[in-house]
Design an enzyme around this catalytic site. Structure first.
Site, PDB file in Angstrom:
ATOM      1  N   HIS A   1      -7.282  -8.227  -2.747  1.00 26.98           N
ATOM      2  CA  HIS A   1      -8.606  -7.681  -2.431  1.00 26.98           C
ATOM      3  C   HIS A   1      -8.616  -6.187  -2.663  1.00 26.98           C
ATOM      4  CE1 HIS A   1      -6.283  -7.202   1.295  1.00 26.98           C
ATOM      5  NE2 HIS A   1      -7.029  -6.147   1.505  1.00 26.98           N
TER       6      HIS A   1
ATOM      7  N   TYR B   1      -0.431 -10.057   0.370  1.00 31.48           N
ATOM      8  CA  TYR B   1       0.637  -9.597   1.274  1.00 31.48           C
ATOM      9  C   TYR B   1       0.523 -10.293   2.624  1.00 31.48           C
ATOM     10  CZ  TYR B   1      -3.042  -6.396   2.905  1.00 31.48           C
ATOM     11  OH  TYR B   1      -4.210  -5.856   3.380  1.00 31.48           O
TER      12      TYR B   1
ATOM     13  N   HIS C   1     -10.600  -2.689  -1.196  1.00 33.61           N
ATOM     14  CA  HIS C   1     -11.429  -2.133  -0.118  1.00 33.61           C
ATOM     15  C   HIS C   1     -12.501  -1.212  -0.702  1.00 33.61           C
ATOM     16  CE1 HIS C   1      -8.783  -3.254   3.321  1.00 33.61           C
ATOM     17  NE2 HIS C   1      -7.868  -3.261   2.366  1.00 33.61           N
TER      18      HIS C   1
ATOM     19  N   ARG D   1      -2.974 -12.096   3.353  1.00 36.22           N
ATOM     20  CA  ARG D   1      -4.219 -11.602   2.767  1.00 36.22           C
ATOM     21  C   ARG D   1      -4.232 -11.909   1.279  1.00 36.22           C
ATOM     22  NH1 ARG D   1      -7.610  -7.980   4.359  1.00 36.22           N
ATOM     23  NH2 ARG D   1      -8.979  -9.567   3.523  1.00 36.22           N
TER      24      ARG D   1
ATOM     25  N   TYR E   1       0.842  -1.192   0.000  1.00 36.37           N
ATOM     26  CA  TYR E   1       0.000   0.000   0.000  1.00 36.37           C
ATOM     27  C   TYR E   1       0.876   1.240   0.000  1.00 36.37           C
ATOM     28  CZ  TYR E   1      -4.119  -2.770   1.270  1.00 36.37           C
ATOM     29  OH  TYR E   1      -5.147  -3.665   1.276  1.00 36.37           O
TER      30      TYR E   1
END
Lengths: 180, 237
Positions: B160, B147, B162, B157, B108
């Site tokens: 995906h 990640y 959000h 995870r 991120y």
């Protein structure tokens, strides 16, 4: 009937720009000043062990100074203050603190003056919803809360136009949250 | 005659379609979720109204976040076609949709993400759109990478995206995540699998659409999001 989509945590990595500069100031909208008494609401959000929670999102929704919601469900909404949106967003700082600048809400029909709160955070799989009040009064939502816990929903006056509303997610004196 | 918008009804959800609040192996959840029972209330106008114009309070960010030319992000280019409905299946138009995701390497663009995966200077990874009248919005992006979550037992995870949505009333506000079909990590993800009901869990996974038309420059996925609330049945005179 369709099934509402499942919630999930907001996680720790929402973009820094998720909280726009000025999004926590409800007294100004499109460069114009809302009518009514401008107030500060400050508070600190902690978890069970008392640790301050940083990077937590707080959102609020409230009526204007006359108790009118900017929404067509309110029969009076045509008279809502055009310069008041009623919604704001803040993030907590490294001491768990948040701050909103807003307008003292008027009383909607059948309710005491109040501000709706939502909390979103890493580790919260569901949005947590609570409601801030300024004083005890006849209010169907407040009366739904066990009497011994209602005081926890009262903002504490700190001085002229300044209130404090601390939120504890879990543990002793845990803030009452609503399940809707 | 004036058209008066239909009020919204919010009914309790089937808890099996929603995630557990405390999740085994997700160590923050037991510290942050209420111990006391949630207070039941009958929603009033305050909860059955809400910010319809949140998009006027935030800076909108376009839906093309993959970039172009020498500014194109690294990764598998995808088109994500999103549709937002209410519980009647009626489109929710004009509502703010906020989306964010990791880059193709699973990183991120966030000061708190200290993962070792490389940042991509051409990828900010966030969009803010408003749905059209048919409840649709579209994102051109790259497929996010998986990640590792910093827990001792090596939980990853899956890819995906959000989502944060508003809808028509305060109680329709939704924060959720969307997954990709066929991902081996989906089956062990603690957040996705916190939803007990199989159909509800599967509805969090986007659908792959076979290519149609030209250019075939991106994989296409569609995803439907259902916000809480339905129109009140009008009272017959």
């Amino acid at each position: 009937m369709m099934i509402p989509t499942g919630e999930a945590t907001i996680g720790p990595f929402f973009p820094p720009r998720y909280v726009d500069q000025g999004a926590n100031d409800l007294t100004m909208f499109d460069g114009r000043k809302a009518k009514g008494e401008a107030i500060w609401i400050r508070g600190r959000v902690v978890q069970e062990d008392g640790a301050a929670l940083e990077n937590l999102i707080v959102e609020i929704w409230q009526p204007d100074a006359d108790g009118i919601f900017r929404h067509p469900a309110d029969p009076r909404h045509a008279r809502a203050d055009p310069d008041f949106l009623g919604w704001g967003r803040a993030a907590t700082d490294d001491k768990g603190g948040y701050v909103f600048r807003t307008i003292m809400p008027g009383a909607p029909e059948g309710r005491a003056p109040h501000i709706n709160f939502m909390l979103m955070f890493s580790g919260l799989m569901r949005i947590l919803k609570t409601t801030l009040y300024f004083e005890h009064g006849m209010d169907v939502v407040l009366l739904a809360v066990p009497a011994s816990r209602r005081e926890l929903l009262m903002a504490k006056k700190q001085g002229p136009g300044s209130y404090r509303f601390d939120i504890r997610l879990r543990g002793e004196n845990e803030t009452p949250f609503f399940g809707d | 005659m004036l058209s008066i918008p239909m009020p919204t009804i919010i009914q309790p959800r089937d808890e099996r379609t929603q995630p557990a609040r405390i999740v085994a192996g997700y160590p923050q959840t037991p510290l942050r979720n209420p111990r006391q029972p949630l207070v039941k209330r009958s929603p009033t106008l305050s909860e059955l109204s809400g910010p319809l114009e949140a998009a006027r309070r935030v800076k909108l960010l376009g839906g093309d976040i993959a970039g172009h030319g020498d500014k194109q992000a690294i990764g598998q280019l995808i088109h994500l076609k999103v549709r937002v409905l209410d519980e009647d299946g009626a489109p929710v138009g004009g509502t703010l949709v906020e989306m964010w995701q990791a880059n193709a390497a699973g990183r991120y663009l966030h000061p708190n993400d200290d993962d070792h995966a490389p940042p991509d200077p051409n990828f900010y990874g966030a969009a803010r759109l408003v749905t059209d009248e048919s409840g649709r919005c579209e994102l051109r992006t790259v497929k996010p990478g998986a990640y590792p979550v910093p827990t001792r037992d090596g939980w990853w995870r899956p890819p995906h995206v959000h989502f944060s949505l508003f809808g028509k009333v305060w109680l329709s506000r939704l924060v959720t995540q969307m997954y990709f079909p066929g991902e081996p990590l989906n089956g062990q993800d603690r957040i996705l699998n916190a939803v007990p009901d199989t159909a509800a869990r599967e509805s969090l996974v986007a659908r792959y659409l076979p290519p149609t038309g030209d250019p075939h420059d991106a994989l296409v996925f569609e995803h439907q999001i259902v916000l809480r609330g339905r129109a009140a049945t009008p009272v017959q005179p």
